[in-house]
Design a protein around this motif. Structure first.
Motif, PDB file in Angstrom:
ATOM      1  N   LEU A  90      79.034  64.449   0.828  1.00 29.06           N
ATOM      2  CA  LEU A  90      77.741  65.056   0.497  1.00 29.06           C
ATOM      3  C   LEU A  90      76.934  64.138  -0.424  1.00 29.06           C
ATOM      4  O   LEU A  90      75.741  63.908  -0.211  1.00 29.06           O
ATOM      5  CB  LEU A  90      77.948  66.418  -0.166  1.00 29.06           C
ATOM      6  N   ALA A  91      77.616  63.608  -1.440  1.00 27.79           N
ATOM      7  CA  ALA A  91      76.939  62.715  -2.379  1.00 27.79           C
ATOM      8  C   ALA A  91      76.475  61.438  -1.690  1.00 27.79           C
ATOM      9  O   ALA A  91      75.376  60.929  -1.949  1.00 27.79           O
ATOM     10  CB  ALA A  91      77.868  62.385  -3.547  1.00 27.79           C
ATOM     11  N   ALA A  92      77.303  60.900  -0.786  1.00 27.65           N
ATOM     12  CA  ALA A  92      76.942  59.669  -0.092  1.00 27.65           C
ATOM     13  C   ALA A  92      75.732  59.877   0.813  1.00 27.65           C
ATOM     14  O   ALA A  92      74.848  59.017   0.895  1.00 27.65           O
ATOM     15  CB  ALA A  92      78.129  59.170   0.728  1.00 27.65           C
ATOM     16  N   MET A  93      75.681  61.019   1.492  1.00 24.40           N
ATOM     17  CA  MET A  93      74.528  61.299   2.354  1.00 24.40           C
ATOM     18  C   MET A  93      73.258  61.445   1.529  1.00 24.40           C
ATOM     19  O   MET A  93      72.190  60.922   1.890  1.00 24.40           O
ATOM     20  CB  MET A  93      74.791  62.569   3.164  1.00 24.40           C
ATOM     21  N   ALA A  94      73.343  62.156   0.393  1.00 25.56           N
ATOM     22  CA  ALA A  94      72.178  62.309  -0.479  1.00 25.56           C
ATOM     23  C   ALA A  94      71.727  60.959  -1.030  1.00 25.56           C
ATOM     24  O   ALA A  94      70.524  60.669  -1.094  1.00 25.56           O
ATOM     25  CB  ALA A  94      72.499  63.268  -1.623  1.00 25.56           C
ATOM     26  N   CYS A  95      72.682  60.109  -1.392  1.00 26.85           N
ATOM     27  CA  CYS A  95      72.361  58.777  -1.926  1.00 26.85           C
ATOM     28  C   CYS A  95      71.680  57.916  -0.864  1.00 26.85           C
ATOM     29  O   CYS A  95      70.709  57.205  -1.151  1.00 26.85           O
ATOM     30  CB  CYS A  95      73.641  58.109  -2.429  1.00 26.85           C
ATOM     31  N   MET A  96      72.171  57.996   0.365  1.00 21.85           N
ATOM     32  CA  MET A  96      71.574  57.212   1.450  1.00 21.85           C
ATOM     33  C   MET A  96      70.147  57.671   1.729  1.00 21.85           C
ATOM     34  O   MET A  96      69.238  56.847   1.901  1.00 21.85           O
ATOM     35  CB  MET A  96      72.430  57.341   2.717  1.00 21.85           C
ATOM     36  N   ALA A  97      69.947  58.996   1.774  1.00 20.63           N
ATOM     37  CA  ALA A  97      68.604  59.525   2.012  1.00 20.63           C
ATOM     38  C   ALA A  97      67.659  59.153   0.878  1.00 20.63           C
ATOM     39  O   ALA A  97      66.488  58.824   1.105  1.00 20.63           O
ATOM     40  CB  ALA A  97      68.663  61.040   2.185  1.00 20.63           C
ATOM     41  N   TRP A  98      68.175  59.185  -0.336  1.00 18.03           N
ATOM     42  CA  TRP A  98      67.371  58.820  -1.513  1.00 18.03           C
ATOM     43  C   TRP A  98      66.955  57.353  -1.443  1.00 18.03           C
ATOM     44  O   TRP A  98      65.791  56.995  -1.687  1.00 18.03           O
ATOM     45  CB  TRP A  98      68.179  59.112  -2.771  1.00 18.03           C
ATOM     46  N   ALA A  99      67.897  56.476  -1.078  1.00 18.06           N
ATOM     47  CA  ALA A  99      67.596  55.047  -1.011  1.00 18.06           C
ATOM     48  C   ALA A  99      66.599  54.730   0.104  1.00 18.06           C
ATOM     49  O   ALA A  99      65.724  53.865  -0.055  1.00 18.06           O
ATOM     50  CB  ALA A  99      68.878  54.261  -0.798  1.00 18.06           C
ATOM     51  N   MET A 100      66.690  55.438   1.225  1.00 18.28           N
ATOM     52  CA  MET A 100      65.829  55.145   2.361  1.00 18.28           C
ATOM     53  C   MET A 100      64.439  55.757   2.229  1.00 18.28           C
ATOM     54  O   MET A 100      63.461  55.219   2.723  1.00 18.28           O
ATOM     55  CB  MET A 100      66.487  55.631   3.653  1.00 18.28           C
ATOM     56  N   SER A 101      64.361  56.906   1.540  1.00 18.28           N
ATOM     57  CA  SER A 101      63.074  57.606   1.436  1.00 18.28           C
ATOM     58  C   SER A 101      62.303  57.242   0.178  1.00 18.28           C
ATOM     59  O   SER A 101      61.068  57.275   0.164  1.00 18.28           O
ATOM     60  CB  SER A 101      63.299  59.119   1.470  1.00 18.28           C
ATOM     61  N   GLY A 102      63.032  56.938  -0.912  1.00 19.58           N
ATOM     62  CA  GLY A 102      62.375  56.619  -2.171  1.00 19.58           C
ATOM     63  C   GLY A 102      61.973  57.821  -2.989  1.00 19.58           C
ATOM     64  O   GLY A 102      61.460  57.666  -4.101  1.00 19.58           O
ATOM     65  N   VAL A 103      62.206  59.048  -2.482  1.00 12.87           N
ATOM     66  CA  VAL A 103      61.862  60.253  -3.237  1.00 12.87           C
ATOM     67  C   VAL A 103      63.061  60.669  -4.071  1.00 12.87           C
ATOM     68  O   VAL A 103      64.205  60.328  -3.783  1.00 12.87           O
ATOM     69  CB  VAL A 103      61.419  61.402  -2.307  1.00 12.87           C
TER      70      VAL A 103
END
Length: 303
Positions: free
Chosen positions: A60-73
């Motif tokens: 869960l944390a890895a998916m959130a981190c990946m989305a955060w890095a790709m989106s910038g939000v």
């Protein structure tokens, strides 16, 4: 900062899922009958349940981190649509969903241990193998296409499973040796029995490691050490060689020493020597996993 978090999460997932798969597999190929019941030789139930649950949280944390890095939000309300899109519409998301399902199956299978220990460990091994294999979608193989991509993934799967078998076996032996009075007959038998499995594991890791190198870098080594990727890869190979030295020491010296000590009744020195060797080998394996997590974020062509 985001790179450091990503590497830390990758490392934690590698270690956690390898322990889940490797410990369960060790119970199947090394232990017999009622020895597979949690608490008789190894505390399978708490260990496997914790690793399955932790694997879910880390995923869960890895998916959130990946989305955060790709989106910038950063705000959760803004981040959630990006997570949903990644889970539903990308290969990484599909592999993540498969991993979560496998971890749920593993957690359920652990609850069956006391009634059907062999079936329970078999299900956990299968689910752990699936969960571990999904990590390949976060590696270099995901950047290939067509038949090359399929070949790279198959090589990654075999490499991950072999490494997981080795890490799980080291953890199992460390736990067996941690007991104040280890069951020497079981310990000696499992050490001897691991010789064949260990040889297969080393062979698979070596062959798939070379094939992976060819997929990622190619047949040339010219200028490789000029990059961070090449330097980390060289360090990984040195540490892997150190693990082979430890494995040879255990196989040709410490295991026969334990068998002799078991027959003479004075086993204290042999057990302590094995404890030190297993702990050191496991520590080297953990460092290698840290390097693998770092290498997965780099490209040999970056510098």
């Amino acid at each position: 900062m985001s790179d450091s978090i990503n590497i830390a999460l990758r490392f934690a997932l590698y270690l956690d899922l390898m322990l889940l798969f490797g410990l369960a597999a060790f119970g199947l190929y090394s232990l017999r009958g009622q020895e597979r019941v949690s608490g008789v030789q190894l505390p399978f139930a708490p260990l496997l349940l914790i690793t399955a649950a932790l694997g879910g949280l880390l995923s869960l944390a890895a998916m959130a981190c990946m989305a955060w890095a790709m989106s910038g939000v950063s705000a959760w309300a803004e981040l959630w649509p990006h997570i949903e899109m990644m889970v539903v519409q990308t290969d990484v998301g599909l592999s993540w969903t498969l991993r979560m399902a496998a971890l749920l199956l593993a957690g359920f299978a652990v609850t069956l241990n006391h009634r059907w220990p062999s079936a329970s460990l078999g299900l956990v091994t299968l689910a752990g193998a699936v969960a571990l294999a999904t990590l390949a979608w976060a590696g270099h193989g995901a950047m290939d296409e067509g038949s090359r991509r399929n070949g790279h993934f198959i090589t990654d799967f075999l490499h991950l499973w072999a490494a997981g078998g080795w890490v799980g076996a080291l953890a199992a032996f460390a736990l067996l040796l941690r007991q104040a009075e280890p069951a020497l007959a079981v310990l000696a038998r499992t050490l001897t029995g691991f010789e064949t499995a260990g040889a297969v594991i080393v062979l698979v890791i070596g062959v798939t490691g070379v094939v992976n190198y060819l997929f990622i870098v190619g047949p040339s080594v010219e200028g490789l050490l000029d990059s961070t990727y090449g330097q980390l890869l060289a360090l990984k190979l040195i540490l892997f060689a150190a693990m082979l030295v430890f494995a040879a020491l255990n196989r040709f010296h410490l295991s026969p020493l334990l068998e002799q000590a078991r027959q003479s009744g004075e086993h204290g020195v042999a057990v302590k020597a094995l404890r030190r060797s297993m702990v050191l080998e496991f520590c080297v394996a953990v460092i290698i996993l840290g390097l693998v997590a770092w290498l997965g974020t780099l490209s040999p062509a970056m510098e």
